[in-house]
Design a protein around this motif. Structure first.
Motif, short mmCIF file in Angstrom:
data_model
loop_
_atom_site.label_atom_id
_atom_site.label_comp_id
_atom_site.label_asym_id
_atom_site.label_seq_id
_atom_site.Cartn_x
_atom_site.Cartn_y
_atom_site.Cartn_z
N ASP A 111 11.32 10.70 -1.74
CA ASP A 111 10.34 10.00 -0.89
C ASP A 111 10.99 8.79 -0.24
O ASP A 111 10.74 7.64 -0.60
N HIS A 112 11.83 9.04 0.78
CA HIS A 112 12.59 7.96 1.43
C HIS A 112 11.69 6.88 2.01
O HIS A 112 12.05 5.70 2.03
N SER A 113 10.54 7.27 2.51
CA SER A 113 9.65 6.32 3.20
C SER A 113 8.64 5.66 2.27
O SER A 113 7.82 4.86 2.72
N MET A 114 8.70 5.99 0.98
CA MET A 114 7.78 5.43 -0.01
C MET A 114 6.33 5.69 0.38
O MET A 114 5.47 4.84 0.26
N LYS A 115 6.06 6.89 0.82
CA LYS A 115 4.70 7.26 1.20
C LYS A 115 3.79 7.35 -0.02
O LYS A 115 2.62 6.92 0.03
N ARG A 116 4.31 7.89 -1.12
CA ARG A 116 3.49 8.06 -2.32
C ARG A 116 4.14 7.49 -3.57
O ARG A 116 3.54 7.57 -4.65
N SER A 117 5.33 6.98 -3.48
CA SER A 117 6.02 6.47 -4.67
C SER A 117 6.92 5.30 -4.31
O SER A 117 7.44 5.23 -3.19
N VAL A 118 7.11 4.40 -5.28
CA VAL A 118 7.96 3.23 -5.09
C VAL A 118 8.95 3.16 -6.25
O VAL A 118 8.53 3.19 -7.42
#
Length: 336
Positions: A111-118
């Motif tokens: 998830d490169h864009s941190m849409k659902r995870s950090v």
């Protein structure tokens, strides 16, 4: 009379309970003091439940457990959870501290864009040795071929980590789907197996500390703690690269505390909190500002300050879908 009536009503009126945030994570993975500071700041209660594997966590959720607000899965499991439509899209407006996440880590995760995870922590499966009993510091996976250390070494009892080590020793990706490369890795592991004491996920720490084992394959945070308590233990990063595990923070769609869950993630990303937290648990938080606030001693951990040229060779374990069966075949052949 009115005063007495109000007092009686006050005694009978139910107390409004503070909001409760339910967190599901690994054991000893968030500093209790950091949690207390969050509770004080937000006037809430945090209840922490723990799991011992991604698979156990996922199975519990699939079985219907829906009471959690923030969960800490590893990157590859996040791919599985996304496919099951379990995760909430994050509201970046509620996560101003997301700007501190190291971009070089984002490049390696799904998830490169941190849409659902950090990203929360980065850990590595590395080597550690008893430097008082070895003539030289091994910096290669090929050390497991040394018959002089036969019976005094251990490998992780983990299919992806240990097959990944063999693949790295050959210069291949830990996520390869190539049958020929996996067959070569199988032969390497059979050679290594002849020299190790056992495949092990827990005893290697005490065995290294006591000198029963001279060299072990283990997790960087665990081995850092052993090295802090025993000056004869040295951490080693093989030159061919290692597996890199990124645990991340997600919010399940079933959360009942959407705003508080975002606030908790944002709090853990706050540089002073992230610095305090990572020194407590011994793992790297990929937070650029927080790394400026940790102690010099913490930065001496080789698994925290991996040389750039080696770090470039490290990879995150990915979900392989149906191709995972190829790894299971190799592992069964090695473990039989």
């Amino acid at each position: 009379m009115k005063t007495l009536l109000f007092l009686l009503l006050g005694l009978a009126w139910p107390t409004v309970a503070a909001e409760t945030l339910h967190v599901y994570t690994w054991a000893d993975y968030v500093s209790p003091e950091v949690v207390e500071k969050f509770e004080e700041k937000h006037g809430c209660q945090v209840v922490v439940d723990t799991f011992d594997s991604n698979e156990a966590m996922f199975a519990k959720l699939k079985a219907g457990a829906s009471g959690y607000d923030v969960i800490f899965p590893t990157s590859y499991m996040i791919q599985v959870m996304e496919a099951e439509n379990m995760l909430l899209d994050l509201d970046r407006s509620l996560l101003p501290n997301i700007k501190h996440v190291d971009p070089s880590v984002l490049e390696k995760i799904h998830d490169h864009s941190m849409k659902r995870s950090v990203p929360y922590t980065v850990g590595y499966a590395i080597l550690a040795c008893r430097k008082d009993k070895l003539p030289a510091d091994p910096d290669t996976w090929k050390v497991f071929e040394h018959q002089s250390l036969a019976g005094r070494m251990t490998l992780l009892d983990d299919m992806r980590e240990t097959i990944g080590a063999a693949l790295k020793s050959l210069g291949y990706s830990i996520n390869t789907r190539d049958e020929k490369q996996l067959n070569e890795a199988q032969q390497v592991l059979l050679k290594w197996k002849a020299n190790i004491a056992k495949f092990d996920n827990e005893g290697y720490k005490a065995g290294l500390d006591s000198g029963e084992f001279l060299l072990v394959h283990g997790y960087s945070g665990d081995l850092f703690q052993v090295a802090q308590e025993n000056s004869k233990v040295q951490l080693l990063i093989p030159q061919q690269g290692v597996t890199m595990s990124c645990d991340e923070m997600v919010i399940p769609k079933t959360t009942k505390q959407r705003a508080l869950a975002h606030a908790f993630i944002n709090f853990l990303l706050d540089p002073p909190m992230a610095a305090e937290n990572m020194e407590w648990m011994g793992y790297l938080c990929p937070n650029l500002e927080a790394l400026k606030k940790v102690s010099p001693e913490f930065l001496q951990n080789p698994a925290i300050t991996i040389p750039v040229e080696i770090k470039a060779k490290c990879e995150v374990i990915q979900d392989l879908g149906a191709d995972l069966a190829k790894y299971t075949r190799v592992w069964d052949a090695v473990k039989k």
